[in-house]
Design an enzyme around this catalytic site. Structure first.
Site, PDB file in Angstrom:
ATOM      1  CG  ASP A  94      -1.973  -1.121   1.178  1.00 29.67           C
ATOM      2  OD1 ASP A  94      -1.891  -1.974   0.290  1.00 29.67           O
ATOM      3  OD2 ASP A  94      -2.848  -1.151   2.058  1.00 29.67           O
ATOM      4  CG  ASP A 119      -6.637   0.088   1.476  1.00 30.79           C
ATOM      5  OD1 ASP A 119      -6.969  -1.089   1.710  1.00 30.79           O
ATOM      6  OD2 ASP A 119      -6.999   1.052   2.179  1.00 30.79           O
ATOM      7  CG  HIS A 132     -11.154   1.018   0.304  1.00 30.09           C
ATOM      8  ND1 HIS A 132     -11.116  -0.302   0.678  1.00 30.09           N
ATOM      9  CD2 HIS A 132     -10.325   1.671   1.168  1.00 30.09           C
ATOM     10  CE1 HIS A 132     -10.297  -0.440   1.718  1.00 30.09           C
ATOM     11  NE2 HIS A 132      -9.796   0.736   2.023  1.00 30.09           N
ATOM     12  CB  SER A 150     -13.266   1.212   6.490  1.00 28.21           C
ATOM     13  OG  SER A 150     -12.679   1.837   5.355  1.00 28.21           O
ATOM     14  CG  HIS A 185      -8.438   5.252   2.955  1.00 33.01           C
ATOM     15  ND1 HIS A 185      -9.413   5.102   3.915  1.00 33.01           N
ATOM     16  CD2 HIS A 185      -7.921   4.018   2.738  1.00 33.01           C
ATOM     17  CE1 HIS A 185      -9.469   3.834   4.272  1.00 33.01           C
ATOM     18  NE2 HIS A 185      -8.588   3.147   3.567  1.00 33.01           N
ATOM     19  CB  ALA A 196      -0.077   1.894   8.179  1.00 34.57           C
ATOM     20  CB  CYS A 232      -2.233  -2.878   5.107  1.00 32.57           C
ATOM     21  SG  CYS A 232      -4.004  -2.496   4.986  1.00 32.57           S
TER      22      CYS A 232
HETATM   23  C1  VGL Z   1      -4.733   0.746   5.852  1.00 32.40           C
HETATM   24  C2  VGL Z   1      -6.211   1.737   7.306  1.00 32.40           C
HETATM   25  C3  VGL Z   1      -7.224   1.630   6.384  1.00 32.40           C
HETATM   26  C4  VGL Z   1      -3.339   0.293   5.561  1.00 32.40           C
HETATM   27  C5  VGL Z   1      -5.729   0.623   4.916  1.00 32.40           C
HETATM   28  O1  VGL Z   1      -2.961   0.194   4.381  1.00 32.40           O
HETATM   29  O2  VGL Z   1      -2.595   0.028   6.542  1.00 32.40           O
HETATM   30  N1  VGL Z   1      -4.975   1.297   7.036  1.00 32.40           N
HETATM   31  N2  VGL Z   1      -6.967   1.058   5.192  1.00 32.40           N
HETATM   32 ZN    ZN Z   2      -8.403   1.109   3.610  1.00 35.29          ZN
END
Ligand code: VGL
Ligand code: ZN
Length: 195
Positions: free
Chosen positions: A17, A55, A57, A63, A78, A138, A142
């Site tokens: 990500d 990611d 979405h 979320s 995001h 992060a 993830c």
């Molecule tokens: C992530 C929060 C929401 C990540 C993805 O990539 O860590 N964190 N969506």
């Molecule tokens: Zn996400």
């Protein structure tokens, strides 16, 4: 400096990500998230198999919240598929033969792991991969979930400590994530230890 690790043909690099929304000025910015880019770029040529997760979405993903609280895993919108924020960081070197894995693509399911609903374990097994090196964003979401799922799927798992950054809300979340990964058998290395 830690022990030197030689990258082998059965190794894969999983870049988690590294998208604009997780970098400074992005919708869900990780502090210093962009700092992982040069570290990962230097590692990518060492691996015959490189996976990039995204990611990815829908605009109405479950979320997303108007007043996101983060610690309850509600987030500002995001990484909406095909928007600029979902694009890889501009400086990230994505080789043309890389495998790109999109996750959490439906409105109703969250997926912090690149293995969740993507067939990634099978794709890696087909390529004869036995060990995966994981970095990106992060650390506490993830990256952690991807590393732990890789362990569950039977891969040897190495976390690239200096190639990941975390959200750390509430504070301590990154340390807890590192402790959990270590407890599950994930090895920690620094990028400079790879040959
Ligand atoms: C992530 C929060 C929401 C990540 C993805 O990539 O860590 N964190 N969506
Ligand atoms: Zn996400």
């Amino acid at each position: 400096m830690g022990d030197v690790i030689k990258v082998q043909p059965a190794d894969a690099l999983i870049v988690v990500d590294v998208q604009k929304d997780f970098c400074p000025r992005g919708a869900l910015a990780v502090e210093n998230g962009n700092a992982v880019v040069p570290v990962l770029n230097a590692l990518i040529p060492k691996f015959g198999c490189v996976v990039f997760t995204r990611d990815w979405h829908p605009a109405d993903h479950c979320s997303f919240a108007e007043a996101p609280r983060f610690e309850d895993r509600s987030w500002p919108a995001h990484c909406v598929a095909d928007t600029p924020g979902a694009a890889f960081h501009d400086d990230l070197n994505v080789p043309s033969q890389a495998l790109v894995i999109d996750k959490a693509t439906g409105p109703d399911a969250e997926a912090y792991s690149g293995f969740e609903g993507t067939g990634l374990a099978e794709r890696l097994a087909e390529r004869g991969i036995a060990r995966v090196f994981v970095g990106g964003l992060a650390t506490d979401y993830c990256v952690k979930n991807t590393a732990l799922d890789a362990v569950r799927h039977g891969f040897d798992v190495v976390l690239l400590l200096d190639a990941c950054r975390g959200i750390d809300i509430p504070p301590g979340t990154v340390d807890a994530a590192l402790a959990e990964m270590r407890q599950q058998g994930v090895l920690f290395v620094r990028a400079e230890d790879l040959r």
